[in-house]
Scaffold this motif. Structure first.
Motif, short mmCIF file in Angstrom:
data_model
loop_
_atom_site.label_atom_id
_atom_site.label_comp_id
_atom_site.label_asym_id
_atom_site.label_seq_id
_atom_site.Cartn_x
_atom_site.Cartn_y
_atom_site.Cartn_z
N THR A 25 61.56 18.75 62.00
CA THR A 25 62.27 17.60 62.56
C THR A 25 62.52 16.54 61.47
OG1 THR A 25 60.33 16.28 63.11
CG2 THR A 25 61.02 17.94 64.73
N GLU A 64 54.76 27.97 67.66
CA GLU A 64 54.04 28.36 68.87
C GLU A 64 54.01 27.17 69.82
OE1 GLU A 64 50.13 29.72 67.86
OE2 GLU A 64 50.90 31.22 66.44
N ALA A 65 53.48 27.41 71.02
CA ALA A 65 53.45 26.33 72.01
C ALA A 65 52.75 25.08 71.46
CB ALA A 65 52.77 26.80 73.29
N ASP A 66 51.65 25.28 70.78
CA ASP A 66 50.91 24.12 70.27
C ASP A 66 51.08 23.91 68.78
OD1 ASP A 66 49.90 23.45 72.80
OD2 ASP A 66 48.34 24.98 72.62
N ALA A 67 51.97 24.65 68.18
CA ALA A 67 52.20 24.52 66.75
C ALA A 67 53.68 24.43 66.48
CB ALA A 67 51.58 25.70 66.00
N GLY A 68 54.22 23.21 66.53
CA GLY A 68 55.62 22.99 66.21
C GLY A 68 55.70 22.33 64.85
N SER A 69 55.74 21.00 64.85
CA SER A 69 55.68 20.27 63.57
C SER A 69 54.38 20.57 62.85
CB SER A 69 55.78 18.77 63.84
OG SER A 69 57.00 18.47 64.44
N ASP A 70 53.32 20.72 63.62
CA ASP A 70 52.01 21.00 63.03
C ASP A 70 51.81 22.51 62.96
OD1 ASP A 70 49.45 20.96 62.12
OD2 ASP A 70 48.56 20.24 64.00
#
Ligand SMILES: Cc1cc2nc3c(=O)[nH]c(=O)nc-3n(C[C@H](O)[C@H](O)[C@H](O)COP(=O)(O)OP(=O)(O)OC[C@H]3O[C@@H](n4cnc5c(N)ncnc54)[C@H](O)[C@@H]3O)c2cc1C
Lengths: 367, 347
Positions: free
Chosen positions: A353, A124-130
């Motif tokens: 990543t 999601e926009a605010d949930a990539g690696s996290d």
């Protein structure tokens, strides 16, 4: 062993016939950008998708090494496998392990037929690696769930039959996440293309606004979504698509190179490294099929392999410029290089990543 | 003398700001605005209809445009073509000229009825959409010449580089030259090619500064795991690495501008080309998936870095040239060649 040899011969003859009939032209990253439903259907009809699935679903009930042989042959040939790739790689094992009987009856025969095209709805926009920061939520309603939120970078959502959405059904962080099979196209789901830097359209934003999903499309137990997603990620990270994405480009660039080419040593290094990656891959595949998804060799393989892939783009530029060439590279080879260069930043990003993977590796090493 | 101060006079900062404002305000009219404001004719004497100024002024403007990822042709026309013409004692302050200095060519010219007729193919010619004329290097006997021909007299085949900038193949079949100029004896094809290389080096250094700033500001605002990713040591190191490459590129360009010549042009292009490769990859890594989206400004810069690194001679080609030039000296001395480049001693 002879099973493997027979299988390799089988997939090779399939690929050779497809090439002979000009059914496809090789591409880099063909598992992500080579969308060709007819190819997937023909492959499925020959029983070459979902080899590890039980025979009742159209599989062959074979082991990981057999699946690996088919995957690597297809990728090395640059065959257009994107339509069914995610379904076979991670959706099918998940449905087999966590799905209801009805889900298995519906989806698994479609997977093996090459007729299940699945998109992955994790980021999601605010949930990539996290990833645990995801905010898309599912609220219980009569007969099902209402999903609200947006997924980002969903590859192939615009062509998929369904997107598997990880959404919050309660709790915080890793707790209270659940997976949903959201059917597409769907009037309650809005898909917006996100053009890549090449101008091409492969990934999307997928927005949900109280979008209804029936109870029958919940995948696995409520609240078990994180575990399932981690299992899927292990499958996602542990395949030959993490070191073979650019092989078709390298192969296409070879004609015309001089034998005394200064880049011969570089090609030698490619061969040596891919050989080693295959050995690691066979090992992690066996670990995976034994259920060991936390192996640090999985992130090790992905980080090694994708860094290697990025290096091959530079090598390809060197091969193009090689002054000792007998004749210039073909237009097709140059097109593959261009394609690979545009895709290359993603190699070390998608599926986790390299920095995050190395964090996982170093934690695993100090356990 | 501090070589890094070359860019920092008040006038040059004002020039950079003007270019930035223009390129921010204008889209397809940018080239026209550069022409009308006289920007396109910097480096040409005012007495000859130009705007005056020198390479450093031009470099500032080119750097600013490159940092905006804009396709105006200042680097090719004003910095490369006008310079080449100047070497032959000629100037053009109203028409744009595309330099065909990208690759070695097979161009030939014959004199007939008091005119020169040109045949052959020039590849990868930049700036052909802004220019009316092409400038073609041609070897005649022992000396190099520049032929000036209308682009329209060629058969034209256009291609895009990775950034969508047009690079054209021009095929001439006995086309009449408007002018045929002889280059001074100390200049040949490699000097022309290196001048194009320096133009690309300046552009790379401009794009790298922009990439550095964009990447740092992204990393400071993008939060994951409850804090800006810039606070992750792995990310902090990547930011530092981009800054290293941007500085290295800028320094190599500054050297070539303040101490002109083939040797320093070769150094500038090799250093900036390597910096471009490295920093583009690192900047993408810091941006995650965001950098791969066409809607986000990074890609317009990195696709240019990828292309410019290969154009005007790639890193390895110039490194090879420098190394050979060094080794072919009698008893080559490393330190001496750094302090007094072989080239400057021969001239
Ligand atoms: C081509 C492509 C296809 C994709 N397809 C899909 C898809 O189909 N479905 C889907 O759900 N997602 C998809 N993704 C998204 C992908 O999973 C994310 O890009 C990835 O998880 C990274 O997240 P991010 O892009 O938000 O980067 P961020 O998490 O914002 O990371 C930015 C930078 O910060 C670094 N960083 C972040 N946290 C740490 C840390 N703790 N320590 C050190 N460094 C850190 C990262 O390594 C990176 O360099 C795709 C991405 C790409 C590029």
């Amino acid at each position: 062993m002879s099973d493997i040899t027979d299988l390799r011969a089988e997939i090779r003859s399939f690929v050779a016939a497809e090439l002979a009939q000009q059914n496809f032209a090789p591409h880099c990253d063909s598992w992500l950008i080579g969308f060709d439903p007819d190819f997937s259907a023909r492959l499925g009809a020959r029983g070459l998708i979902g080899l590890m699935l039980p025979k009742e679903f159209g599989g062959r009930g074979l082991g990981v090494n057999e699946r690996l042989v088919v995957s690597e042959e297809l990728l090395a040939a640059g065959a257009p496998v994107a339509a069914h790739w995610f379904a076979e790689r991670q959706f099918a094992p998940s449905v087999l392990r966590h799905g209801t009987d009805a889900q298995q009856q519906e989806w698994l025969p479609r997977v093996t037929a090459g007729n299940a095209w699945i998109s992955i709805g994790l980021s999601e926009a605010d949930a990539g690696s996290d990833l645990a920061a995801i905010r898309t939520r599912a609220d219980k309603v009569d007969g099902g769930w209402a999903i609200t939120g947006a997924k980002l970078w969903s590859s192939g959502a615009h062509t998929a039959h369904a997107i598997v959405v990880l959404a919050r059904t309660g709790g915080e962080r890793h707790d209270g996440l659940t997976q949903f099979i959201v059917r597409l196209p769907n009037p309650a789901v809005h898909i917006r293309p996100i053009p890549l830097i090449s101008g091409e359209h492969h990934f999307n934003e997928v927005a949900f606004d109280s979008s209804f999903v029936p109870d029958g499309d919940v995948l696995g137990p409520i609240g078990n979504g994180w575990n399932q997603a981690m299992q899927e990620l292990a499958f996602e990270r542990a395949g030959p698509e993490r070191y073979l994405s650019t092989l078709p480009m390298l192969q296409a660039l070879l004609p015309g190179l001089g034998h005394s080419s200064p880049t011969a040593a570089d090609l030698g290094r490619c061969i040596a490294e891919i050989t080693s990656f295959r050995t690691i891959n066979q090992r992690v595949a066996e670990q995976l099929s034994a259920g060991a998804t936390a192996s640090i060799e999985i992130p090790l393989l992905k980080s090694l392999g994708t860094s290697f892939e990025q290096g091959t783009v530079q090598l390809a530029l060197d091969l193009v410029a090689d002054a000792s060439r007998a004749f210039p590279p073909s237009d097709q080879a140059l097109a593959l290089l261009r394609e690979a260069q545009f895709q290359s930043p993603g190699f070390t990003i998608r599926g986790g990543t390299n920095e995050v993977l190395r964090g996982i590796i170093s934690k695993g090493l100090s356990r | 003398m501090s070589q890094l101060d070359w860019s920092l006079t008040e006038e040059r900062l004002a020039l950079a700001k003007t270019v930035l404002d223009m390129s921010a305000a204008l889209d397809d009219q940018l080239q026209l605005a550069l022409d009308e404001s006289g920007m396109s004719w910097i480096g040409i004497e005012e007495s000859e209809g130009g705007s005056g100024g020198d390479d450093a002024d031009l470099a500032i403007a080119i750097r600013a445009l490159a940092g905006q990822a804009r396709n105006a042709s200042l680097a090719e026309t004003a910095f490369v073509s006008a310079w080449a013409l100047r070497q032959c004692g000629h100037s053009e302050a109203s028409r744009h000229i595309a330099p065909a200095f990208s690759t070695a060519n097979d161009l030939q010219a014959v004199e007939r009825e008091g005119r020169w007729w040109v045949s052959g193919t020039a590849r990868q010619v930049p700036a052909t959409s802004a220019a009316q004329l092409a400038l073609l290097p041609i070897a005649l006997g022992d000396s190099w010449h520049l032929a000036l021909l209308p682009i329209s007299s060629a058969e034209i085949e256009e291609e895009d580089n990775l950034a969508g900038e047009i690079r054209t193949t021009l095929r001439f079949n006995s086309a009449p030259a408007e002018l045929m100029l002889e280059l001074p004896a100390h200049l040949n094809w490699i000097d022309l090619h290196a001048r194009l290389g320096l133009a690309r080096a300046i552009q790379i250094s401009g794009a790298l500064l922009a990439v550095r700033d964009l990447t740092v500001s992204y990393a400071r605002t993008r939060e994951q795991f409850g804090k800006p990713i810039a606070e992750q040591q792995a990310v902090a190191h990547m930011l530092a690495s981009v800054a290293e490459q941007a500085l290295l590129a800028e320094a190599a360009v500054a050297t070539a501008i303040s101490t002109p010549g083939l040797w320093n042009n070769a150094i500038a292009k090799s250093v900036t080309s390597r910096a471009a490769r490295s920093a583009a990859a690192t900047a993408h890594q810091v941006h995650g998936a965001m950098g791969m989206s066409e809607e986000y400004p990074l890609g317009a810069l990195t696709t240019r870095l990828w292309s410019w690194a290969e154009e005007g001679g790639r890193a390895e080609a110039w490194e090879n040239w420098i190394g050979r030039r060094f080794m072919e000296q009698d008893q080559p001395q490393l330190w001496e060649s750094i302090v007094n480049p072989p080239e400057s001693r021969h001239q």
